[in-house]
Design an enzyme around this catalytic site. Structure first.
Site, PDB file in Angstrom:
ATOM      1  N   TYR A 321       0.844  -1.200   0.000  1.00 35.28           N
ATOM      2  CA  TYR A 321       0.000   0.000   0.000  1.00 35.28           C
ATOM      3  C   TYR A 321       0.879   1.249   0.000  1.00 35.28           C
ATOM      4  CZ  TYR A 321       1.098  -0.062   4.996  1.00 35.28           C
ATOM      5  OH  TYR A 321       1.759  -0.078   6.189  1.00 35.28           O
ATOM      6  N   GLY A 335       9.913  -0.563  10.454  1.00 35.82           N
ATOM      7  CA  GLY A 335       8.761   0.198  10.004  1.00 35.82           C
ATOM      8  C   GLY A 335       7.610   0.316  10.957  1.00 35.82           C
ATOM      9  N   HIS A 339       1.459   6.644  15.060  1.00 38.85           N
ATOM     10  CA  HIS A 339       1.000   7.661  14.102  1.00 38.85           C
ATOM     11  C   HIS A 339      -0.510   7.806  14.159  1.00 38.85           C
ATOM     12  CE1 HIS A 339      -0.701   4.887  11.047  1.00 38.85           C
ATOM     13  NE2 HIS A 339       0.326   4.094  11.330  1.00 38.85           N
ATOM     14  N   HIS A 355      -0.725  -2.653  10.508  1.00 38.78           N
ATOM     15  CA  HIS A 355       0.345  -3.505   9.994  1.00 38.78           C
ATOM     16  C   HIS A 355       1.530  -3.539  10.948  1.00 38.78           C
ATOM     17  CE1 HIS A 355      -2.013  -2.843   6.321  1.00 38.78           C
ATOM     18  NE2 HIS A 355      -1.464  -3.950   5.851  1.00 38.78           N
ATOM     19  N   CYS A 357       1.936  -0.944  13.484  1.00 37.49           N
ATOM     20  CA  CYS A 357       2.091   0.359  14.124  1.00 37.49           C
ATOM     21  C   CYS A 357       1.137   0.529  15.295  1.00 37.49           C
ATOM     22  CB  CYS A 357       1.843   1.479  13.115  1.00 37.49           C
ATOM     23  SG  CYS A 357       3.123   1.605  11.861  1.00 37.49           S
ATOM     24  N   ASN A 359      -1.608   2.726  16.251  1.00 40.30           N
ATOM     25  CA  ASN A 359      -2.562   3.692  15.695  1.00 40.30           C
ATOM     26  C   ASN A 359      -3.236   4.478  16.809  1.00 40.30           C
ATOM     27  OD1 ASN A 359      -4.027   1.977  12.787  1.00 40.30           O
ATOM     28  ND2 ASN A 359      -1.941   2.592  13.229  1.00 40.30           N
TER      29      ASN A 359
END
Length: 420
Positions: A321, A335, A339, A355, A357, A359
């Site tokens: 993506y 990664g 965020h 994925h 992170c 969120n």
């Protein structure tokens, strides 16, 4: 979450102007003065050298190293002396052929005197050492030696710390080497990596990545307001693989207030503490089972108010993506970030859909971004995997007892004291 690749980040570190490459969720040299090292136990030897001290000619001599007439010495050379029958060194002076005095300082164990900056290549120096024998008699010795020409084969190094910057309480001293330091050389290299903390706090080094990285930290987070004064004194240092250190890296930085984030996968909430007080609790969504978030204690490595996560080169089509991201704070090289994720606000606090992170809502993403500093720690617990050592600045993901096992030198209980 993207693949765990660090080549681009390594090159940035070696240039010492690091711009940490974003792969996506799912994907400043200053002074060299007095330093304290964290690699070995403190000694109890000679007092610090008195620069330029005037002394009368002693009755007996001592033996100085490097030996008189020695040539091709590394620019990392330290001055040492042997006193027949024992005794102590009281002063060391070192001067180049043009009479310029070289600053330096005695190691606390009295084993040698360390110049405060690399010597110059292809230059003649004269060292004068004075001391007192075991019976109180004065002793003196001199030696004139020459340093080697600049070598062609060098290692590159990087220091993730910059002058006059303020970091979070979890900021480790992070040094990188390319290629890595051979295991047989790590103890000698560690003796040349000096860290001074004010107020004083013990610490230790830990080697990772086959010698391509070393972290320095204290048993606990740094005290707020601490000054870190670092010198990675490797210029001209010879290694067993025929390479030499390329430069000395130095930095003097500050540690700010305490700002600690904790995330629990069971509750899917983040609790935020400033100076020990709970200031905010907020819902989160972590990595789904196929791309779980990494448990462990990580630190904020980089901040981007706006960026793009691009994983279109991922071998798994389901993980490809390209997405605009707000308030991104990097936690791993692979990664994982904190965020803002407005698309998952409806399930934050209840379900993991990312994925890998952390969120948070747009409002909480902005708030966190405005509060945090590089080096602020975040502990994530209860997910399906542990963070891999070195996937980010993972110094705090090990207990202290585990961490000290990665030192190339013995570490006493509670941590090492000063070397200089």
């Amino acid at each position: 979450m993207g693949r765990f690749t660090r080549a681009g980040a390594m090159l940035g570190a070696l240039a010492l102007v690091t711009s940490l490459a974003l792969t996506g969720c799912g994907d400043d040299q200053k002074k060299a003065a007095e330093f304290v090292g964290g690699g070995a136990a403190p000694g109890t030897g000679a007092p610090a050298a008195a620069q330029g001290a005037e002394t009368s000619a002693p009755a007996e001599s001592l033996t100085v190293s490097p030996a008189d007439g020695a040539k091709n010495k590394p620019v990392s050379t330290e001055i040492s002396a042997k006193l027949p029958g024992g005794g102590t060194v009281s002063s060391v002076t070192l001067a180049s052929a043009d009479g310029k005095q070289i600053a330096g300082r005695m190691r606390l164990d009295g084993s040698s005197w360390v110049p405060s900056a690399p010597l110059k290549y292809g230059t003649e120096y004269t060292a004068t050492v004075t001391g007192t024998g075991a019976g109180g008699e004065p002793r003196q010795g001199t030696s004139t030696f020459t340093t080697m020409a600049k070598p062609k084969s060098m290692i590159s190094s990087g220091l993730y710390l910059f002058d006059d910057k303020t970091y979070g309480v979890g900021m480790p001293v992070v040094v990188e080497f390319h290629p890595g330091i051979p295991k047989k050389d790590r103890a000698a290299v560690q003796k040349r990596m000096f860290v001074k903390t004010d107020p004083p706090q013990p610490g230790a080094w830990h080697w990772v990545y086959n010698g391509t990285q070393a972290y320095y930290r204290a048993p606990e987070y740094w005290k707020p307001g601490t000054t870190l004064d670092v010198r990675i004194a490797l210029a001209g240092m010879p290694l067993s693989n025929g390479r030499y250190g390329n430069v000395d890296r130095t930095a003097t930085a500050k540690i700010g207030r305490s700002f600690v984030m904790k995330v629990d996968n069971n509750t899917k909430k983040m609790t935020v503490y400033q100076d020990g007080e709970l200031v905010r609790t907020l819902p989160v969504s972590l990595g789904k089972k196929s791309t779980p978030s990494s448990s462990g204690t990580l630190v904020v490595m980089e901040k981007k108010e706006k960026t793009v996560f691009d994983t279109m080169d991922d071998p798994d089509p389901d993980n490809r993506y390209r997405t605009d991201i707000d308030f991104a704070q990097r936690l791993t090289w692979g990664g994982e970030y904190i965020h803002a994720a407005p698309w998952s606000e409806g399930v934050q606090g209840r379900q993991n859909v990312s994925h890998g992170c952390v969120n948070v809502s747009m409002a909480m993403g902005r708030w966190l971004f405005e509060q945090t500093k590089i080096g602020d720690p975040i502990t994530i617990k209860g997910t399906e995997r542990r963070v891999a050592p070195g996937n980010g600045w993972t110094a705090w993901s090990l207990s202290w007892s585990e961490f000290v096992k990665g030192s190339a030198l013995p570490v006493p209980d509670g941590g090492s004291g000063p070397l200089l």
